[in-house]
Write an enzyme that holds these catalytic residues in place. Structure first.
Site, PDB file in Angstrom:
ATOM      1  N   PHE A 286       5.135   6.102   3.267  1.00 53.96           N
ATOM      2  CA  PHE A 286       4.994   6.197   1.810  1.00 53.96           C
ATOM      3  C   PHE A 286       6.341   6.515   1.180  1.00 53.96           C
ATOM      4  CE2 PHE A 286       4.942  10.829   1.279  1.00 53.96           C
ATOM      5  CZ  PHE A 286       4.663  11.254   2.567  1.00 53.96           C
TER       6      PHE A 286
ATOM      7  N   LEU B 155       0.848  -1.177   0.000  1.00 59.41           N
ATOM      8  CA  LEU B 155       0.000   0.000   0.000  1.00 59.41           C
ATOM      9  C   LEU B 155       0.881   1.222   0.000  1.00 59.41           C
ATOM     10  CD1 LEU B 155      -2.548  -1.317   2.538  1.00 59.41           C
ATOM     11  CD2 LEU B 155      -3.102  -0.585   0.216  1.00 59.41           C
ATOM     12  N   GLU B 156       0.484   2.195  -0.805  1.00 56.00           N
ATOM     13  CA  GLU B 156       1.268   3.403  -0.934  1.00 56.00           C
ATOM     14  C   GLU B 156       1.601   4.040   0.411  1.00 56.00           C
ATOM     15  OE1 GLU B 156      -0.529   6.061  -3.930  1.00 56.00           O
ATOM     16  OE2 GLU B 156       0.660   7.567  -2.867  1.00 56.00           O
ATOM     17  N   SER B 157       0.759   3.817   1.397  1.00 59.37           N
ATOM     18  CA  SER B 157       0.950   4.448   2.701  1.00 59.37           C
ATOM     19  C   SER B 157       2.089   3.837   3.502  1.00 59.37           C
ATOM     20  CB  SER B 157      -0.344   4.346   3.495  1.00 59.37           C
ATOM     21  OG  SER B 157      -0.891   3.044   3.364  1.00 59.37           O
TER      22      SER B 157
ATOM     23  N   ASN C 125       4.301  12.124  -4.389  1.00 57.34           N
ATOM     24  CA  ASN C 125       4.629  11.409  -3.150  1.00 57.34           C
ATOM     25  C   ASN C 125       6.017  10.785  -3.177  1.00 57.34           C
ATOM     26  OD1 ASN C 125       2.300  12.077  -1.881  1.00 57.34           O
ATOM     27  ND2 ASN C 125       1.392  10.029  -1.902  1.00 57.34           N
TER      28      ASN C 125
END
Lengths: 262, 312, 312, 262
Positions: A85, A54-56, B105
């Site tokens: 992230f 997961l990107e997080s 990001n």
């Protein structure tokens, strides 16, 4: 063997199409929502050895509810690794270890470029959109990118207003010329109406299969350029009953997926 | 050195109009309470550095505190979309125009990392081919630079280090010196705090220095780099804190809906920011309005880590 | 995927003569046991990447496995000084000449970090004025490059990324998939492992995937990046592992003294490496020779961390 | 008030001299051995607010025995923060947050340059030495550097064989010209025989005080260049009884410091 299910929603079929793109052993980076469910479905069926990031910052999450977002605290307990992230983007993605990235957006064009930044002029937007987040780096650096989007004429456009995430830019070789790593880029677009791939020569998106609840003509009508259609175009294979059961009973029991998209 | 103070004092002393302010948090451990205090103090002209902004950025923009935004994504999450105050500022300049520099990001935390490492810039391998390179905002030509890699001779994209004036991070626990410990998703708190000139740590609970030493690997910021420590239970609400409380999605949706109009936004601000003095006042108001059960219902269920041995 | 195998298989499959090998550990969690297996397998021509080398590097050099050394400091620590095998190789070319590229405890981990980030190089702010810039070894002109900073126009020193063929790290615990957890001093294990093409994890104990998930912040390397997992109790001996056993300084001094002569070095190697089959054989020999009490005496005393709540 | 102690060893006096250089509130980076004891002594006396970082990644260690090296596991339990030497070097030192670094070496020259790499030619060394470790970056980037060394003619040389750690290089302005940050560099050399400082104009090392158990002439004799002596040169102030008590009873009960140096 499996029975095919006639009882499905377009979103459920999208999830099933997404799952089918995943090979056993793939390393995926996903957000919450459809990609997470698609990856989970693959892991529970034909690709038990795939790894979901997961990107997080979570590897191999074990959520006990449908996550409300990619950073939902329900993704933490039981995961194989939880950091940031930054770790995902920099030490796994940028270093070339991600096989598949799932992306969405507000516009996609015939070369698979995605816009999630703005409609209209960047400096005076008609509509400001979320921006890149992890999408642009994933689109730059993952080996294969899967795009999941609702089909609509204003979404499937000839040229996106703003390239947040580079697809094939303006055709063959353009990614490499722009400075992106070879052997990367979008491999499929999965919409509410069909499954699209990219021509290996021209890098232009074409219709591979239309979902059974729609027709080729309808897909063309909801695409804002002269969509090419595979000579072998056929209806997208139906989900299996087992896939539908897994989605409804185990992977999305709260039906969040359906709530969100309607 | 004991750096414990209340939020009022921490913001007064370490955050000033015109500052570049890093806000910590990624889905959880958001600096909600500190943002309310910034709004109450009426700070103006802030440049916010926030990789993946949350509700607090929308409040700060709507309240007129923000001039510039250095960020990578501005969605409030699934089912919420973009903040209404953000959109009013971007599309109509209400209450003021906000300039925004779009990164990703990957690049934005790399820039914070460069800041934390004391180096002026760092290579990234992305953005090539995208319109992120075509359109710049307040950083102008300093958004990125393309050079020839001195080792490979290929084109190399360099992004600049960010060194905010002050960082605010919310953590699970800290001691009075500022040794700050977290678990669960880490976001970019450590990078942001280490890149910044001053650091404010707000914590769900204050523990002793001895208790910090029982698990020193959990410290993401040592006290000597911290300027202020604020004990602030519920400091991230309506966002979550792992081990303390879950996200209050109902409250967030209430804000989301209210903020669709300027009046609604102002009503929310009056009720939850201006008319309460501090976070205890906010929590008291919440309890009064929604009942203690709803607040209790947010509290984290147990999922305890095993103990590990630091002995030798 | 279950990647559990014994050390013999892990080294046979993933480490080859001529490889660039990253060795983890910094005072503790050293890859002693893996190094013995490399020696037993008679690998040659290795380039070792090791920020602050320890006993294992001296064994590897003395056994003739090493051609090149990318390092920052070569002392075995207070009261030990430089390894005798290292010195024979550097000063007399015995058993073979070893080329060494000198960096520092800042630049070398920065280079590993660049490797782990997938970028080709990274700026550092040190070495200016020192003879580290004047003398280079096998990296030649690629030891560093000085460019003009594209943002500030000042001189900027760039060091190259390192991407070893294989990394070996020793950790407290891992599961069969390779999710590797550590606590205590971290060294540069995470950077080194993430920079490398293949990764071997050796662990004091194997735990279940479920147990890993009880404290996922302690994972420094997720399983999908790991190629082999070896359960290897006492794998760092005579160096320490936090929570498992202390440093065995007496044993280290015994080696230090023995290795002063080639015969002494060979005697040590025969006794502790060639004449034992594996780490269990080594531990059995140790117990037989020195008694179980001495081994037991090295075991860690309790100093347990508190449990934290990952619930929501 | 304190009583002065006539009972001390040269190494104990070195530790006391080191402690006296530390101001309350300073952030120090130290190795094990003398610097650790000096910093601990300062913290227990006039500088309770100083922060001690160990190069190995430990902040505010609480060792219950004399550490055998900077990465001794006894430094971990009870510390304020434990991570890595990378964190110390890159995120605290390189970013400009270290006030004092303690260094040692095999040779020091009159400009405070330190050699810990080799005696003789780098490529064919008579004696290979440990190399930089953290020394070179500390010497480059800490605001004040304190050098602790045994006095000997072959150690206090006119020009070191190899500059591992830059002092003032070849004189005023040389550090800045070489690319090092302003307002950094060595401020004192503490040897077994005396305390040295650097002339603010010429950046040359001079004798500030000779330890009471030796003379100016002896110090000069054990220095391999024409050592300048402060016109106000005096004996180094004696350690206090309390300082000696703290060192012997609390900070180095195993007497490791004395064992190591003899």
């Amino acid at each position: 063997m499996w029975e095919w299910s006639e009882d499905y929603t377009p979103e459920e079929l999208m999830v099933v199409c997404g799952a089918r793109e995943i090979k056993d052993g793939d390393v995926l980076i996903v957000g919450s929502g459809m990609p997470l469910i698609a990856a989970s479905l693959a892991k529970r069926t034909h690709a038990p050895g795939c790894t979901m990031l997961l990107e997080s910052g979570v590897v191999d999450a074990q959520p006990r509810r449908s996550p409300q977002n990619v950073a939902d605290c329900c993704l933490t307990p039981g995961a194989a690794s939880v950091h940031s992230f930054f770790e995902m983007m920099a030490t796994h993605l940028q270093s070339g270890h991600i096989d598949i990235g799932f992306l969405a957006g507000s516009q996609v064009d015939k070369y698979g470029n995605i816009n999630s930044t703005c409609i209209g002029d960047y400096y005076r937007p008609e509509l400001r959109l979320p921006g890149s987040g992890g999408a642009s780096p994933i689109g730059c650096l993952a080996r294969r990118v899967l795009i999941m989007m609702r089909q609509a004429k204003h979404r499937f456009v000839s040229r996106v207003d703003y390239i947040t995430t580079p697809g094939y830019l303006d055709g063959p070789g353009a990614r490499e010329r722009a400075g992106l790593p070879p052997n990367t880029g979008p491999v499929a677009v999965i919409s509410t109406m069909g499954l699209f791939r990219f021509d290996s020569e021209t890098k232009e998106m074409y219709l591979e299969s239309h979902h059974p609840h729609t027709t080729v003509a309808e897909v063309i009508e909801n695409t804002d350029w002269e969509l090419k259609v595979s000579p072998a175009v056929k209806p997208t294979p139906l989900p299996s009953e087992e896939e539908i059961r897994l989605i409804r009973q185990e992977l999305d029991p709260q039906g969040m997926l359906r709530r969100v998209l309607r | 050195m004991n750096k414990l103070m209340n939020m009022d004092e921490a913001i007064t002393r370490f955050v000033h109009s015109g500052d570049m302010v890093y806000l910590g948090g990624y889905g959880c451990r958001c600096v909600s309470s500190a943002s309310h205090e910034i709004i109450r103090q009426g700070l103006r002209g802030l440049t916010l550095v926030r990789c993946s902004l949350s509700d607090e950025t929308d409040w700060l923009i709507g309240a007129g505190c923000v001039s510039r935004l250095l960020t990578s994504i501005v969605s409030l999450g699934v089912g919420m979309g973009l903040g209404a105050a953000f959109r009013r500022a971007m599309e109509q300049g209400i209450p003021n125009k906000v300039e925004m520099e779009d990164y990703t990001n990957l690049s934005l935390p790399m820039m914070l990392m460069a800041g934390s490492l004391g180096i002026p810039c760092i290579p990234v391998k992305e953005m090539w081919g995208s319109d992120l390179l075509k359109f710049t905002s307040f950083l102008g030509k300093d958004k990125f630079k393309i050079i020839s890699c001195p080792f490979t001779s290929q084109s190399l994209m360099m992004v600049p280090a960010i060194n905010p004036d002050v960082a605010i991070i919310h953590v699970q626990q800290a001691d009075a010196e500022g040794n700050a410990q977290v678990w669960g998703m880490e976001g970019d708190c450590e990078l942001g705090a280490k890149a910044s000139g001053k650091v404010i740590v707000t914590a769900e609970r204050i523990i002793s220095r001895e208790a910090i030493g029982r698990d020193p690997n959990r410290t993401i910021m040592p006290g000597f780099r911290v300027d202020a420590v604020v004990e602030e239970p519920w400091g991230s609400h309506p966002l979550a804190v792992t081990g303390f409380y879950d996200i209050d999605q109902e409250f967030r949706l209430m804000y989301r809906e209210a903020s669709e109009t300027i009046e609604g936004f102002e009503g929310f601000m009056n009720e939850w920011v201006y008319d309460v003095r501090d976070r205890p006042g906010y929590v008291a108001h919440y309890q009064e309005k929604y009942g203690i059960e709803r607040l209790e219902g947010l509290k984290a269920a147990p999922y305890f880590s095993p103990s590990v041995n630091y002995g030798y």
